[in-house]
Motif scaffolding. Structure first.
Motif, short mmCIF file in Angstrom:
data_model
loop_
_atom_site.label_atom_id
_atom_site.label_comp_id
_atom_site.label_asym_id
_atom_site.label_seq_id
_atom_site.Cartn_x
_atom_site.Cartn_y
_atom_site.Cartn_z
N VAL A 109 -25.41 13.96 27.11
CA VAL A 109 -24.81 12.70 27.52
C VAL A 109 -23.80 12.24 26.47
O VAL A 109 -22.73 11.74 26.78
CB VAL A 109 -25.90 11.62 27.71
N ILE A 112 -20.46 13.95 26.91
CA ILE A 112 -19.60 13.41 27.96
C ILE A 112 -19.03 12.06 27.56
O ILE A 112 -17.88 11.75 27.81
CB ILE A 112 -20.37 13.35 29.30
N LEU A 121 -13.57 16.31 32.66
CA LEU A 121 -14.50 16.11 33.78
C LEU A 121 -13.82 16.41 35.12
O LEU A 121 -14.42 17.02 36.00
CB LEU A 121 -15.03 14.67 33.75
N PHE A 140 -20.04 9.55 45.28
CA PHE A 140 -19.38 8.77 44.24
C PHE A 140 -17.99 8.25 44.62
O PHE A 140 -17.51 7.30 44.02
CB PHE A 140 -19.29 9.58 42.95
N LYS A 168 -24.57 17.71 38.88
CA LYS A 168 -24.51 17.00 37.60
C LYS A 168 -24.79 17.96 36.44
O LYS A 168 -24.10 17.96 35.42
CB LYS A 168 -25.53 15.86 37.60
N MET B 46 -24.43 8.32 32.38
CA MET B 46 -23.60 9.51 32.56
C MET B 46 -23.14 9.63 34.02
O MET B 46 -21.99 9.95 34.30
CB MET B 46 -24.39 10.75 32.16
N LEU B 47 -24.06 9.37 34.94
CA LEU B 47 -23.69 9.43 36.35
C LEU B 47 -22.65 8.37 36.70
O LEU B 47 -21.74 8.62 37.50
CB LEU B 47 -24.95 9.24 37.22
N LEU B 49 -20.38 7.37 34.69
CA LEU B 49 -19.12 7.88 34.16
C LEU B 49 -18.52 8.92 35.12
O LEU B 49 -17.31 8.91 35.39
CB LEU B 49 -19.35 8.52 32.79
N ILE B 50 -19.37 9.77 35.67
CA ILE B 50 -18.88 10.76 36.64
C ILE B 50 -18.32 10.02 37.86
O ILE B 50 -17.23 10.34 38.35
CB ILE B 50 -20.02 11.72 37.07
N ARG B 51 -19.05 9.01 38.32
CA ARG B 51 -18.59 8.25 39.49
C ARG B 51 -17.23 7.59 39.21
O ARG B 51 -16.32 7.64 40.04
CB ARG B 51 -19.63 7.19 39.83
#
Lengths: 185, 197
Positions: A109, A112, A121, A140, A168, B46-47, B49-51
């Motif tokens: 984490v 990222i 990404l 998303f 993920k 983190m999810l 951030l991906i979104r």
């Protein structure tokens, strides 16, 4: 536009109101086109598929029973048409399968979060195979729930949850690889 | 083992906690688990951030008003028996007798000629002679396109074809097409090609 408004439009389309299909087009054209073209990467073919989706809606609105949300119904039409293209053209899909020992720990984490920008990404997202990418996009970008995504892609709900979970992990793996490569330089 | 299964279940629900689509019951379960396990909170970050990255991707240039014009035309033609776009396009190949040679020549000039089965030809109206076949520049904006068409009282009657050709028709049937085509050719920032059938 709320679901009730969309359903009202579908009802009016079913009654043959052309301005209703135009209103629906203006509302849904962008997200549908995006969804189609991400999978096909062919603007002209995607425009054809988009047209077909709206023609199906025009023809099928009177029979729409409202068991699904309108958006879910339209995305599932688009999804089936794209799959038809893949089947007809026997398109190859690139596998993004990876070993399961991906580091899922907090340090990943941190990787990222430490990314200077989202470019890495984005590159990693582009590398996902279609099933994983679809799930990520619908969850998303369109903010759909797993039940809706499962309905659109005609797979069990558990499969959708698993796909996003694995997507993920794959994204993390990809990011870590890119970060490590950067450090090595 | 049971804890692992429960954690896995929460991890699978987290993306949908992040996008706000869980049921109240599921949401409560995820939030309770996050309070117990801080690493779940990090996963959620983190999810998120991906979104955010997925949402930040640039918008694609969709067919927009041109696609709507195309849809409107198909629906207008025969509301009861609309054909799907590609079938319709193939039917046009057969009915495009008067303009086929010219169109094929144009395709050849453009270097985009494809095998017969893949040819996606422009629609043929009942009066092909009253049309101008154009290709817009890829960087042209919809606003400038619309403005130019309105200025010359032109409507799009078909397109885009697979190679991006559009058929334009003047609202006034007495328009001098050759003259109009000449005017359009001078709009080099809008059109890549302008041809008469």
């Amino acid at each position: 536009m709320k679901e009730a408004d969309l359903k009202s439009l579908i009802h009016r389309i079913g009654a043959g109101e052309k301005n209703a299909i135009e209103a629906l087009y203006r509302h849904m054209e962008q997200p549908l086109y995006r969804f189609i073209n991400i999978k096909l990467n062919d603007p002209f073919l995607s425009a054809d598929i988009l047209q077909d989706v709206f023609l199906d809606v025009w023809k099928g609105a009177a029979a729409f029973e409202g068991r699904s949300a309108v958006k879910t119904w339209m995305f599932s039409i688009a999804y089936r048409k794209v799959i038809d293209v893949f089947r007809k053209n026997a398109r190859l899909t690139i596998s993004d399968d990876l070993p399961e020992q991906v580091d899922d720990a907090p340090s990943a984490v941190a990787h990222i979060a430490a990314a200077e920008d989202a470019a890495h990404l984005r590159i990693c997202l582009d590398g996902l195979k279609p099933d994983h990418r679809d799930a990520i996009e619908l969850a998303f970008y369109e903010d759909m729930g797993y039940r809706e995504i499962a309905e659109i892609t005609a797979v069990p709900e558990g499969t959708i949850k698993t796909r996003i979970f694995h997507a993920k992990k794959l994204l993390l793996h990809c990011l870590q690889g890119r970060m490590n490569a950067k450090v090595a330089l | 083992m049971s804890e692992q299964v429960d954690r896995q279940h929460i991890l699978e629900l987290l993306p949908f906690w992040v996008n706000g689509t869980l049921s109240p019951e599921e949401r409560g379960m995820v939030e309770a688990a996050m309070e117990q396990d801080p690493t779940l909170r990090q996963e959620a970050e983190m999810l998120a951030l991906i979104r955010a990255t997925v949402k930040e991707q640039p918008e694609m240039q969709s067919p927009g008003e041109l696609g709507l014009a195309r849809l409107r035309r198909v629906i207008e033609e025969d509301p009861q028996q609309v054909l799907d776009g590609r079938s319709r396009a193939r039917r046009y190949i057969l009915s495009f007798s008067s303009g086929l040679a010219a169109a094929l020549a144009l395709l050849a000039v453009l270097g985009n000629f494809r095998a017969s089965e893949d040819v996606y030809e422009l629609a043929s109206s009942s009066d092909d002679a009253a049309n101008i076949v154009v290709m817009f520049r890829p960087d042209v904006t919809q606003a400038s396109m619309s403005s130019l068409l309105q200025m010359h009282d032109l409507v799009i009657v078909d397109g885009p074809s697979a190679i991006g050709l559009y058929r334009l028709s003047p609202l006034d049937p007495d328009t001098d097409l050759a003259l109009l085509a000449g005017v359009l050719r001078s709009e080099t920032e809008i059109f890549e090609t302008v041809d008469l059938p």
